[in-house]
Design a protein around this motif. Structure first.
Motif, short mmCIF file in Angstrom:
data_model
loop_
_atom_site.label_atom_id
_atom_site.label_comp_id
_atom_site.label_asym_id
_atom_site.label_seq_id
_atom_site.Cartn_x
_atom_site.Cartn_y
_atom_site.Cartn_z
N SER A 1 3.92 -11.93 8.37
CA SER A 1 4.66 -13.17 8.15
C SER A 1 5.41 -13.14 6.82
N THR A 2 4.85 -12.43 5.84
CA THR A 2 5.51 -12.28 4.54
C THR A 2 5.65 -10.79 4.24
N PRO A 3 6.82 -10.20 4.50
CA PRO A 3 6.98 -8.75 4.28
C PRO A 3 6.74 -8.34 2.84
N SER A 4 6.29 -7.12 2.67
CA SER A 4 5.98 -6.59 1.35
C SER A 4 7.26 -6.36 0.54
N THR A 5 7.15 -6.67 -0.77
CA THR A 5 8.24 -6.36 -1.70
C THR A 5 7.77 -5.33 -2.73
N SER A 6 6.64 -4.68 -2.44
CA SER A 6 6.06 -3.72 -3.38
C SER A 6 6.98 -2.52 -3.56
N ARG A 7 7.08 -2.05 -4.80
CA ARG A 7 7.94 -0.90 -5.11
C ARG A 7 7.16 0.41 -4.96
N TYR A 8 7.88 1.45 -4.69
CA TYR A 8 7.35 2.81 -4.49
C TYR A 8 6.56 3.23 -5.74
N PRO A 9 5.23 3.46 -5.63
CA PRO A 9 4.38 3.67 -6.81
C PRO A 9 4.32 5.13 -7.29
N ASP A 10 5.49 5.68 -7.62
CA ASP A 10 5.55 7.03 -8.17
C ASP A 10 5.28 6.95 -9.67
N LEU A 11 4.00 6.89 -10.04
CA LEU A 11 3.61 6.56 -11.42
C LEU A 11 3.98 7.65 -12.41
N ASN A 12 3.95 8.92 -11.98
CA ASN A 12 4.29 9.99 -12.92
C ASN A 12 5.74 10.46 -12.79
N ALA A 13 6.51 9.72 -11.99
CA ALA A 13 7.97 9.95 -11.87
C ALA A 13 8.33 11.39 -11.50
N ASP A 14 7.53 11.98 -10.59
CA ASP A 14 7.85 13.34 -10.15
C ASP A 14 8.58 13.34 -8.80
N GLY A 15 8.96 12.15 -8.33
CA GLY A 15 9.74 12.05 -7.11
C GLY A 15 8.95 11.89 -5.84
N ILE A 16 7.62 11.85 -5.93
CA ILE A 16 6.78 11.74 -4.74
C ILE A 16 5.49 11.01 -5.09
N VAL A 17 4.97 10.26 -4.13
CA VAL A 17 3.67 9.61 -4.31
C VAL A 17 2.60 10.51 -3.71
N ASP A 18 1.66 10.94 -4.54
CA ASP A 18 0.60 11.81 -4.06
C ASP A 18 -0.72 11.43 -4.74
N ALA A 19 -1.72 12.29 -4.55
CA ALA A 19 -3.05 12.00 -5.10
C ALA A 19 -3.03 11.87 -6.62
N ASN A 20 -2.09 12.52 -7.28
CA ASN A 20 -2.00 12.41 -8.73
C ASN A 20 -1.70 10.97 -9.16
N ASP A 21 -0.81 10.32 -8.41
CA ASP A 21 -0.50 8.92 -8.72
C ASP A 21 -1.72 8.03 -8.46
N GLY A 22 -2.45 8.32 -7.39
CA GLY A 22 -3.67 7.56 -7.12
C GLY A 22 -4.70 7.73 -8.22
N ALA A 23 -4.81 8.96 -8.73
CA ALA A 23 -5.77 9.23 -9.80
C ALA A 23 -5.38 8.49 -11.08
N ILE A 24 -4.07 8.43 -11.36
CA ILE A 24 -3.59 7.70 -12.53
C ILE A 24 -3.95 6.22 -12.40
N ALA A 25 -3.70 5.65 -11.23
CA ALA A 25 -3.99 4.23 -11.01
C ALA A 25 -5.49 3.95 -11.10
N LEU A 26 -6.30 4.86 -10.55
CA LEU A 26 -7.75 4.65 -10.58
C LEU A 26 -8.29 4.72 -12.01
N ALA A 27 -7.79 5.67 -12.81
CA ALA A 27 -8.23 5.78 -14.19
C ALA A 27 -7.83 4.55 -14.99
N ALA A 28 -6.62 4.06 -14.73
CA ALA A 28 -6.15 2.86 -15.43
C ALA A 28 -6.99 1.65 -15.03
#
Length: 233
Positions: free
Chosen positions: A136-163
């Motif tokens: 009913s309310t579409p997502s407006t979430s942005r692509y979570p490429d936290l380390n700015a390497d052009g792809i979302v992978d386990a490294n980004d998840g690890a960064i988020a989990l540590a934070a």
């Protein structure tokens, strides 16, 4: 032609099978009751730990096709069996219910023939909920490429989990404000393990080919999560 789509293929467009009948079962309640000894009193504890729970929903379809060429019919049947031979729940779309989908697995396939009319009876075991195709309310979430390497992978998840762990301990996250905003995937203003799990799960599903690993794929993933939260019995 109205049909069903599951495991990436549509019954009509892929196999020229039309739906002859459908039976959409209702999910059965999991009832937890206890009878008082030597009494007619029965107490229902089904919701003692929260909401009512449900068992699987059964979906039954009969698909049919007409073919007077034996070789062609056998080849089509072989393809249909391969189509329905998958493991685990997958999205099942029924053209008669265009606004929802089911998470279902084919558990029984029976094929019969009479006078060149082939009938495929399929039983699916499905999750109890049906899910809206679009939240009913579409997502407006942005692509979570936290380390700015052009792809979302386990490294980004690890960064988020540590934070998230740092924040949980009362410390600064160690991220820039921009990274924190990207990592807050559900937009609730809190970077926590839920956000890290969203990133890790998306990375795994994108790696398996379920989603494109870009903003469009991320948006589709998040909309799917929102739709499942809005599931209906």
């Amino acid at each position: 032609m109205i049909g069903i789509e599951v495991n990436g293929l549509h019954s009509w467009s892929a196999f020229r099978c039309r739906v002859a009948s459908r039976n959409i079962g209702q999910a059965k309640k999991n009832r937890i009751t206890e009878r008082v000894p030597h009494s007619n009193a029965v107490y229902n504890f089904s919701t003692i730990c929260g909401a009512q729970t449900y068992g699987e929903r059964t979906l039954k379809y009969v698909l049919v096709f007409l073919c007077d060429n034996g070789t062609e019919a056998r080849n089509r049947i072989r393809c249909i069996r391969n189509w329905l031979d998958y493991s685990g729940y997958q999205k099942l779309y029924d053209d008669m219910e265009p606004d929802i989908y089911y998470m279902a697995e084919a558990t029984d396939v029976n094929i019969t023939e009479q006078n060149n009319l082939y009938k495929i009876s399929v039983t699916f075991a499905a999750e109890p909920h049906a899910y809206p195709r679009y939240p009913s309310t579409p997502s407006t979430s942005r692509y979570p490429d936290l380390n700015a390497d052009g792809i979302v992978d386990a490294n980004d998840g690890a960064i988020a989990l540590a934070a998230a762990a740092q924040i949980g301990a009362g410390n600064p996250s160690g991220l820039t404000p921009e990274q924190e905003a990207l990592a807050d995937t559900d937009g609730d203003g809190v970077l926590d393990a839920v956000d890290a799990n969203n990133i890790m799960r998306f990375a795994a599903l994108a790696g398996a080919g379920n989603y494109d690993n870009d903003q469009a794929g991320w948006t589709r993933y998040m909309n799917d999560q929102l739709a499942q939260e809005e599931g209906i019995i």
